[in-house]
Design an enzyme around this catalytic site. Structure first.
Site, mmCIF file in Angstrom:
data_model
loop_
_atom_site.group_PDB
_atom_site.id
_atom_site.type_symbol
_atom_site.label_atom_id
_atom_site.label_comp_id
_atom_site.label_asym_id
_atom_site.label_seq_id
_atom_site.Cartn_x
_atom_site.Cartn_y
_atom_site.Cartn_z
ATOM 1 C CE1 TYR A 101 -25.332 19.462 9.742
ATOM 2 C CE2 TYR A 101 -24.584 18.262 7.817
ATOM 3 C CZ TYR A 101 -25.211 19.353 8.372
ATOM 4 O OH TYR A 101 -25.702 20.329 7.550
ATOM 5 C CE LYS B 291 -30.656 30.765 20.318
ATOM 6 N NZ LYS B 291 -31.132 32.094 19.867
ATOM 7 C CG ASP C 181 -30.356 34.538 17.604
ATOM 8 O OD1 ASP C 181 -29.177 34.434 18.007
ATOM 9 O OD2 ASP C 181 -31.309 34.722 18.369
ATOM 10 C CG ASP D 45 -25.457 23.114 5.925
ATOM 11 O OD1 ASP D 45 -24.846 23.268 4.855
ATOM 12 O OD2 ASP D 45 -26.571 22.565 6.015
#
Ligand SMILES: NC(=O)c1ccc[n+]([C@@H]2O[C@H](COP(=O)([O-])OP(=O)(O)OC[C@H]3O[C@@H](n4cnc5c(N)ncnc54)[C@H](O)[C@@H]3O)[C@@H](O)[C@H]2O)c1
Lengths: 114, 339
Positions: free
Chosen positions: B125, B172, B205, B229
């Site tokens: 972002y 991640k 995930d 988000d």
């Protein structure tokens, strides 16, 4: 079907025009101030993606020692102008990377800062 | 009783009708709030040449608290999101998004009470995007040590003061070893200050899969901006949809409260959408302002109205309009306060 070959066929060539540079610098001295460098004029400076010059800066804003400085060309420029810029600029500022800014068929290939 | 001045930004699309309903409920709760109406968004761009007028910035800078309806952001090319600009300008680095089951809303779970702490100012972002050649686009994912440390520290502190037991880092880092690795390192460093809270980490995930299979296992989650988000919308889905997902954007000196959902433009003007998400955001704001009593009254009345199912909006199987639902809550508050 060879999807890779299909994909390559759909590529559209565009005409790129150099219009400026994003220079990333490292400094501990706070928000930098620039003079004009030949055909380059500073348009904005952002820190962590937030614009810190010009305009309102929250007194609470977290800043790190890494700034993105956008310099736009004030006239037609060539790649050689970027090299000249970096020679001068590098005497005063410690830069970590440079990204050339192009328009493609007249459309900006770079985002604005928040 | 303390008087508060709050900047009210009704927003766009269904925003204004939702905010009117929410204001009606909050005003009826007995708190003394002076609302300062300000604008942001595309209409401002037409009228004032900017998405975020100076006057709005000045108002929030002065009041240090705002309640905000959703705005509309065009997809792809075009303008920056006024929302993201607002968060960045005021450095509202903690996006607090609770996902808690609401009574009556249909769902397959008995228990969900997750507090999401989404880093709100960095990551992809940062808006550093380039077409680096005519066939390659690139977006810089910016993760910083202090930015990561403060969201983790904030989350632990919040967890501690609200009696929560577990805080987990979502990442991640197995793939993005530098960026997400730094985020997780800063999280672990902050965790050292809170030895009484259980901590750990979960890969994003796997986190999605776990959330769908067994959401009750999660307590507080700390997430970089983009995963935050996505995961918070997933959580909204688990607890009854976007109509019930509130949020707060919090910085060190200022807070803006807003729902997770967008401006739902296809329903604009129809007074059809559910104002609960913005109302619950308003309840969070009242607690932030230390107006616990008013907050509890509104919350209880809202649950009661939902429970009766007579005056609820379309998304929870009713036919009530936005303002009819709000009026039912106001009436219920009258009854409850009278008790
Ligand atoms: N914070 C914000 O201001 C914010 C957040 C997200 C999206 N947006 C913007 O909103 C616009 C619309 O985005 P979108 O359609 O992807 O998302 P959206 O959240 O506006 O709507 C998605 C769907 O969710 C449902 N929904 C949303 N809010 C609801 C409510 N209060 N009650 C009942 N149902 C509701 C509707 O069925 C709607 O069709 C876009 O311009 C987007 O950029 C703004």
């Amino acid at each position: 079907m060879n999807f890779t070959a299909e994909a390559i066929k759909t590529k559209k060539k565009k005409t790129a025009k150099l219009v400026g540079i994003d220079v990333y610098i490292i400094t501990e001295e706070g928000i930098p101030q620039f003079k004009e460098f030949g055909p380059f004029k500073c348009e904005f400076i952002s820190n962590r993606g937030t614009k810190v010059w010009p305009g309102y800066v929250s007194p609470d804003l977290l800043m790190v020692n890494w700034y993105r400085c956008r310099f736009m060309a004030t006239k037609d420029i060539q790649d050689a102008d970027v090299t000249t810029f970096l020679e001068q600029f590098g005497q005063k500022w410690w830069w970590s990377a440079v990204q050339k800014l192009w328009t493609y068929d007249g459309e900006a290939g770079y985002s604005k800062a928040y | 009783m303390a008087q508060h001045t709050v900047t009210m930004i009704p927003g766009e699309g269904t925003g204004p009708e939702i905010c009117e309903a929410v204001r009606m409920v909050i005003d009826a709760s007995g708190v003394d709030i002076r609302w300062e109406y300000e604008e942001i968004g595309l209409d401002c761009l037409d009228q004032h040449g900017t998405l975020l007028p100076d006057k709005t910035i000045q108002s929030i800078a002065k009041n240090k608290v705002a309640l905000k309806g959703p705005t509309t952001t065009p997809v792809g090319t075009g303008h920056k999101s006024a929302n993201v600009t607002l968060r960045k300008v005021f450095d509202l680095y903690a996006n607090v998004r609770p996902a808690k089951l609401i009574p009556v809303v249909k769902r397959p779970w008995d228990h969900i009470d997750i507090l999401n702490f989404r880093e709100n100012t960095e990551d992809s972002y940062a808006a550093i995007e380039h077409m680096v050649s005519d066939e390659v686009a690139q977006c810089l994912k910016v993760i910083t040590w202090p930015g990561s440390y403060r969201i983790a520290d904030f989350a632990f502190q919040w967890a501690q003061t609200h009696g929560r037991k577990k805080v987990y880092c979502v990442h991640k880092a197995n793939i993005m070893k530098m960026t997400d690795g730094l985020f997780m390192d800063a999280f672990k460093e902050a965790a050292k200050k809170y030895p009484d809270i259980e901590t750990g980490d979960v890969i994003v995930d796997n986190c999605c899969m776990q959330l769908v299979r067994n959401p009750a296992q999660f307590d507080c989650l700390v997430l970089p901006n983009l995963y935050g988000d996505i995961i918070t919308d997933l959580c909204a889905g688990l607890v009854g949809g976007l109509g019930f997902a509130p949020g707060a954007n919090v910085g060190d000196n200022c807070a803006i409260f807003e729902a997770v959902h967008g401006s739902a433009p296809k329903y604009a003007g129809l007074k059809k959408v559910n104002p609960s998400a913005v109302l619950i955001s308003g309840i969070m704001m009242l607690r932030w302002l230390k107006e616990e009593q008013a907050a509890n009254l509104i919350e209880k009345s809202m649950f009661a109205v939902l429970d009766e199912k007579k005056h609820v909006t379309y998304d929870v199987g009713g036919t009530a309009k936005t303002d009819e639902y709000a009026q039912a809550i106001v009436d219920k508050m009258g009854v409850m306060a009278g008790k």
